[in-house]
Design a protein around this motif. Structure first.
Motif, PDB file in Angstrom:
ATOM      1  N   GLY A 198       9.642  42.393  33.623  1.00 14.40           N
ATOM      2  CA  GLY A 198       8.603  43.377  33.891  1.00 14.40           C
ATOM      3  C   GLY A 198       9.052  44.543  34.742  1.00 14.40           C
ATOM      4  N   HIS A 199      10.389  44.704  34.936  1.00 11.62           N
ATOM      5  CA  HIS A 199      10.865  45.837  35.716  1.00 11.62           C
ATOM      6  C   HIS A 199      10.662  47.123  34.923  1.00 11.62           C
ATOM      7  N   SER A 200      10.058  48.111  35.554  1.00 11.28           N
ATOM      8  CA  SER A 200       9.746  49.360  34.858  1.00 11.28           C
ATOM      9  C   SER A 200      10.469  50.524  35.526  1.00 11.28           C
ATOM     10  N   PHE A 201      11.759  50.537  35.418  1.00 14.99           N
ATOM     11  CA  PHE A 201      12.534  51.664  35.918  1.00 14.99           C
ATOM     12  C   PHE A 201      13.784  51.820  35.060  1.00 14.99           C
ATOM     13  N   GLY A 202      14.308  52.993  35.067  1.00 15.85           N
ATOM     14  CA  GLY A 202      15.525  53.295  34.331  1.00 15.85           C
ATOM     15  C   GLY A 202      16.598  53.799  35.260  1.00 15.85           C
ATOM     16  N   LEU A 203      17.703  54.240  34.684  1.00 17.70           N
ATOM     17  CA  LEU A 203      18.810  54.720  35.499  1.00 17.70           C
ATOM     18  C   LEU A 203      18.421  55.942  36.323  1.00 17.70           C
ATOM     19  N   SER A 204      17.633  56.829  35.730  1.00 12.37           N
ATOM     20  CA  SER A 204      17.219  58.026  36.473  1.00 12.37           C
ATOM     21  C   SER A 204      16.363  57.655  37.676  1.00 12.37           C
ATOM     22  N   ASP A 205      15.508  56.618  37.539  1.00  8.60           N
ATOM     23  CA  ASP A 205      14.701  56.147  38.684  1.00  8.60           C
ATOM     24  C   ASP A 205      15.602  55.578  39.778  1.00  8.60           C
ATOM     25  N   LEU A 206      16.617  54.858  39.338  1.00  7.64           N
ATOM     26  CA  LEU A 206      17.537  54.250  40.297  1.00  7.64           C
ATOM     27  C   LEU A 206      18.296  55.325  41.069  1.00  7.64           C
ATOM     28  N   LEU A 207      18.666  56.393  40.358  1.00  4.38           N
ATOM     29  CA  LEU A 207      19.436  57.458  40.989  1.00  4.38           C
ATOM     30  C   LEU A 207      18.615  58.259  41.983  1.00  4.38           C
ATOM     31  N   SER A 208      17.342  58.369  41.727  1.00  5.46           N
ATOM     32  CA  SER A 208      16.492  59.153  42.623  1.00  5.46           C
ATOM     33  C   SER A 208      15.856  58.295  43.713  1.00  5.46           C
ATOM     34  N   ALA A 209      16.168  56.984  43.735  1.00  4.61           N
ATOM     35  CA  ALA A 209      15.589  56.089  44.743  1.00  4.61           C
ATOM     36  C   ALA A 209      16.213  56.350  46.105  1.00  4.61           C
ATOM     37  N   SER A 210      15.479  56.013  47.159  1.00  5.43           N
ATOM     38  CA  SER A 210      16.023  56.058  48.517  1.00  5.43           C
ATOM     39  C   SER A 210      16.981  54.883  48.669  1.00  5.43           C
ATOM     40  N   ALA A 211      18.166  55.175  49.129  1.00  2.77           N
ATOM     41  CA  ALA A 211      19.191  54.135  49.203  1.00  2.77           C
ATOM     42  C   ALA A 211      19.564  53.840  50.641  1.00  2.77           C
ATOM     43  N   GLU A 212      19.472  52.575  50.997  1.00  4.41           N
ATOM     44  CA  GLU A 212      19.842  52.116  52.332  1.00  4.41           C
ATOM     45  C   GLU A 212      21.116  51.295  52.214  1.00  4.41           C
ATOM     46  N   ILE A 213      22.123  51.624  52.987  1.00  3.54           N
ATOM     47  CA  ILE A 213      23.395  50.913  52.913  1.00  3.54           C
ATOM     48  C   ILE A 213      23.274  49.584  53.660  1.00  3.54           C
ATOM     49  N   LEU A 214      23.402  48.494  52.932  1.00  5.88           N
ATOM     50  CA  LEU A 214      23.325  47.171  53.560  1.00  5.88           C
ATOM     51  C   LEU A 214      24.669  46.725  54.098  1.00  5.88           C
ATOM     52  N   PRO A 227      22.039  44.849  59.573  1.00 13.40           N
ATOM     53  CA  PRO A 227      22.522  45.797  58.583  1.00 13.40           C
ATOM     54  C   PRO A 227      22.336  47.221  59.092  1.00 13.40           C
ATOM     55  N   SER A 228      23.097  48.171  58.478  1.00 10.46           N
ATOM     56  CA  SER A 228      23.027  49.541  58.954  1.00 10.46           C
ATOM     57  C   SER A 228      21.776  50.237  58.470  1.00 10.46           C
ATOM     58  N   LYS A 229      20.632  49.858  59.041  1.00 12.24           N
ATOM     59  CA  LYS A 229      19.352  50.388  58.569  1.00 12.24           C
ATOM     60  C   LYS A 229      19.186  51.862  58.917  1.00 12.24           C
ATOM     61  N   SER A 230      19.943  52.331  59.906  1.00 10.43           N
ATOM     62  CA  SER A 230      19.806  53.720  60.285  1.00 10.43           C
ATOM     63  C   SER A 230      20.551  54.649  59.336  1.00 10.43           C
ATOM     64  N   ARG A 231      21.400  54.097  58.477  1.00 13.10           N
ATOM     65  CA  ARG A 231      22.190  54.927  57.578  1.00 13.10           C
ATOM     66  C   ARG A 231      21.458  55.105  56.261  1.00 13.10           C
ATOM     67  N   MET A 232      20.497  55.980  56.242  1.00 14.86           N
ATOM     68  CA  MET A 232      19.728  56.235  55.039  1.00 14.86           C
ATOM     69  C   MET A 232      20.380  57.341  54.232  1.00 14.86           C
ATOM     70  N   MET A 233      20.359  57.166  52.925  1.00 13.78           N
ATOM     71  CA  MET A 233      20.915  58.181  52.047  1.00 13.78           C
ATOM     72  C   MET A 233      19.818  58.675  51.109  1.00 13.78           C
ATOM     73  N   PRO A 234      19.784  59.961  50.793  1.00 14.02           N
ATOM     74  CA  PRO A 234      18.724  60.483  49.926  1.00 14.02           C
ATOM     75  C   PRO A 234      18.828  59.974  48.511  1.00 14.02           C
TER      76      PRO A 234
END
Length: 635
Positions: free
Chosen positions: A341-357, A309-316
């Motif tokens: 038991g997942h404790s996150f919301g949409l704002s957490d998801l948006l601010s997460a580090s995203a790696e393009i698989l 996978p494109s692990k080098s393509r990190m997005m903020p």
């Protein structure tokens, strides 16, 4: 006046002998004139630029009986049909080379890369069935292209590049039962078909106009969709034709006015927004994904070609656009489908580090690591081919999928709805997709792991059949890229049961179920279509080769020969077929492969071929397929 008996008796005997043997002399000379069927077919093979799939066509044995030469169907030891679909054939289809095959009744060349103008099938006037769908034929089909072909029953020419009018000579075929011309560029009016036996008719997604003929209004709207100016019957009442030009002019004027107004408003809004943006806090943002993201996403094939996978393509961030809450009446949020038991919301998801698989035909996939202290790792799938489904219908379908629970089904955790795009959220699975390990830089899979994966996939598929009985193909998109593997190498199915919410016009181009033989031949899928996909997956796992009909042309199996056909041909014609069919990585990872392991591999190979049976009636059903797979013994 009676002849004199003496005259008859005195007739030269040589003349009587000549008259007696003349029929035999004529037959002998005629057979000498006509070339043998093998000679005709070999001449035809030589006209193609890609002949690898026809390697069984050679002079070592005759084309008949059926099975001697791939794709040649025989009756009474004579060639009756050419069934050359999905063989990766290229070049021009020179039908005149076949004109001396007097017994030929069916020609099927669907799913190849043949090109050029429409072949003149009139040289084979006794044809009953002609299938040329899914090729690259182009240009106008002449009005008299079917003149005199009174035996013609089925003509399929969908998904080519034909234009011009639908040929008028089709109207005069008295036995015509099936006509499929969808996804071309035919224009003008639909001819007045009056055949009473016409049971299959599809001209959708062309450029046709005018009123649907009276005899054709019995067909539903799917036969006519995608023709903007077509009316009558299922497409609704026709408007007066003279209204069209004024309407177009009025629409053009209105659009120009709207564009001018919108441009002015945008300028004003930007001026106001500059002040608002400076005061907007980071928390006041929502995900508004757009097509701009997809341009930076690698495809599944690119991912596999590079081995990982494109692990080098990190997005903020997953966000590609920001929008103030001030413009919304309510705050967008994720909808969770299970209490895990997942404790996150949409704002957490948006601010997460995203790696393009990677990016598949339905959308893009990201790995998101939460920065809210939970360190949760999720997979987010962004779909852009579902914009025709309404909010309520989509939400109901998600609730339906959220109730599924099985060890071999990757559970849906949450979803986010937006008209243009949808997000589906899943737990991250450690060993990523099966496709990576089979074709990329993943770990080598030995025989025990492969058998475990196949059994798990079969169980998961059977569960979908049991839980989703209203879906014709409960999975609909089964392939190695949609099978993920957990830490114990247990498979879990993904991208399941999406056909109901994918845009209708995109299903046949995107979903694996619509690549099946029954859809290409008959324009429909069946309860056994997912079994065909299972069979293709079994063969892919055992051979380590991509099925050509599931990936882009040029990167398939044996010069794009159908995987099942390639396996069958090799088993039949090569004494050393085991070393050529089974994946070398699987064989070398077994220390001293014994006869018992070989027999179980062979048993599983036969099950895969039985699942890939072209004839739906002869194909295994899901229950029998799973039972036979469970009987295969591991080491």
């Amino acid at each position: 006046m009676a002849l004199n008996p003496q005259y008859r008796i005195s007739r030269p005997p040589g003349l009587l002998i000549a008259l007696a043997i003349l029929p035999n002399l004529c037959l002998t000379s005629l057979s000498d004139i006509l070339p043998a069927e093998s000679e005709i077919l070999l001449r035809f093979k030589a006209t193609l630029s890609n002949q690898a799939a026809l390697s069984s066509w050679n002079e070592t044995r005759p084309p008949c009986p059926t099975g001697n030469w791939v794709g040649v169907h025989c009756v009474d030891n004579n060639v009756r049909g050419l069934r050359l679909q999905n063989l990766g054939l290229k070049g021009k289809f020179k039908v005149d080379v076949l004109k001396d095959l007097k017994g030929l009744r069916t020609v099927s060349i669907m799913g190849n890369q043949l090109e050029g103008e429409f072949p003149d099938f009139r040289v084979l006037g006794a044809l009953k069935n002609v299938y040329v769908s899914d090729n690259k034929f182009s240009g106008v089909i002449q009005a008299d292209a079917f003149r005199g072909m009174i035996s013609m029953k089925k003509f399929h020419a969908a998904r080519n590049r034909f234009n011009g009018s639908i040929p008028e000579s089709l109207v005069h075929l008295p036995r015509l039962k099936e006509l499929r011309l969808e996804n071309n560029k035919f224009s003008g009016h639909i001819p007045n078909f009056e055949q009473k036996n016409l049971t299959v008719f599809n001209v959708s997604h062309n450029e046709l106009e005018g009123q649907i003929p009276a005899r054709l209004v019995k067909f539903n709207e799917t036969s006519f969709l995608g023709n903007y100016y077509l009316c009558g019957g299922p497409m609704g009442a026709c408007r007066a034709s003279w209204l069209r030009l004024p309407v177009v002019i009025c629409v053009a004027i209105a659009v120009a006015a709207v564009i001018t107004i919108v441009a002015a408003l945008v300028i004003l809004r930007r001026r106001k927004k500059r002040k608002a943006l400076s005061a907007m806090s980071p928390g006041n943002t929502i995900l508004m994904t757009s097509s701009s993201t997809s341009s930076s996403v690698t495809s599944d094939l690119d991912m596999l070609e590079h081995g990982h996978p494109s692990k080098s393509r990190m997005m903020p961030s997953l966000s590609t656009r920001r929008k103030s809450h001030a413009h919304n009446n309510s705050t967008p949020k994720l909808t969770f489908l299970r209490d895990d038991g997942h404790s996150f919301g949409l704002s957490d998801l948006l601010s997460a580090s995203a790696e393009i698989l990677g990016s598949g035909v339905l959308g893009s996939t990201y790995k998101a690591v939460m920065n809210n202290g939970s360190s949760a790792v999720m997979v987010v799938k962004k779909f852009a081919k579902m914009n025709e489904v309404g909010r309520e219908e989509f939400q109901e379908h998600m609730r339906w999928l959220g109730k599924l629970s099985h060890p071999n089904i990757l559970p849906l955790v949450a979803y986010y709805y937006r008209k243009e795009e949808k997000l589906l959220v899943f737990d991250y699975v450690a060993n990523v997709s099966l496709a990576v390990h089979l074709h990329g830089g993943g770990k080598k899979l030995d025989w025990p792991k492969r058998l475990k994966i196949i059994k798990g996939v079969a169980r998961g598929l059977q569960y979908l059949y049991n839980e989703l009985p209203s879906l014709i193909a409960p999975h609909g998109h089964l392939k190695s890229a949609n099978v993920v593997l957990n830490e114990e190498w247990e498979p879990q199915l993904t991208d399941y049961a999406l056909s109901r919410i994918v845009n209708q016009e995109d299903t046949q181009d995107l979903m694996i179920a619509y690549k099946s033989p029954e859809y290409k031949q008959l324009g429909r899928i069946s309860k056994k279509t997912d079994v065909w996909s299972l069979g293709m997956l079994i063969l892919e796992i055992l051979t380590g080769r991509f099925p050509a009909n599931m990936i882009q042309q040029g990167k398939g199996v044996a010069d794009n020969a159908e995987l099942a056909t390639w396996v069958e041909t090799l088993v039949r014609e090569n004494e050393n077929w085991k070393n050529k069919v089974f994946d070398r990585d699987m064989m070398t990872d077994i220390n001293g492969v014994g006869e018992e392991e070989h027999q179980e591999m062979l048993k599983l190979l036969k099950i895969g071929l039985a699942c890939c049976e072209m004839d739906v009636e002869k194909r295994l059903d899901i229950k029998e397929a799973v039972e036979r797979i469970e009987d295969v013994k591991g080491p």
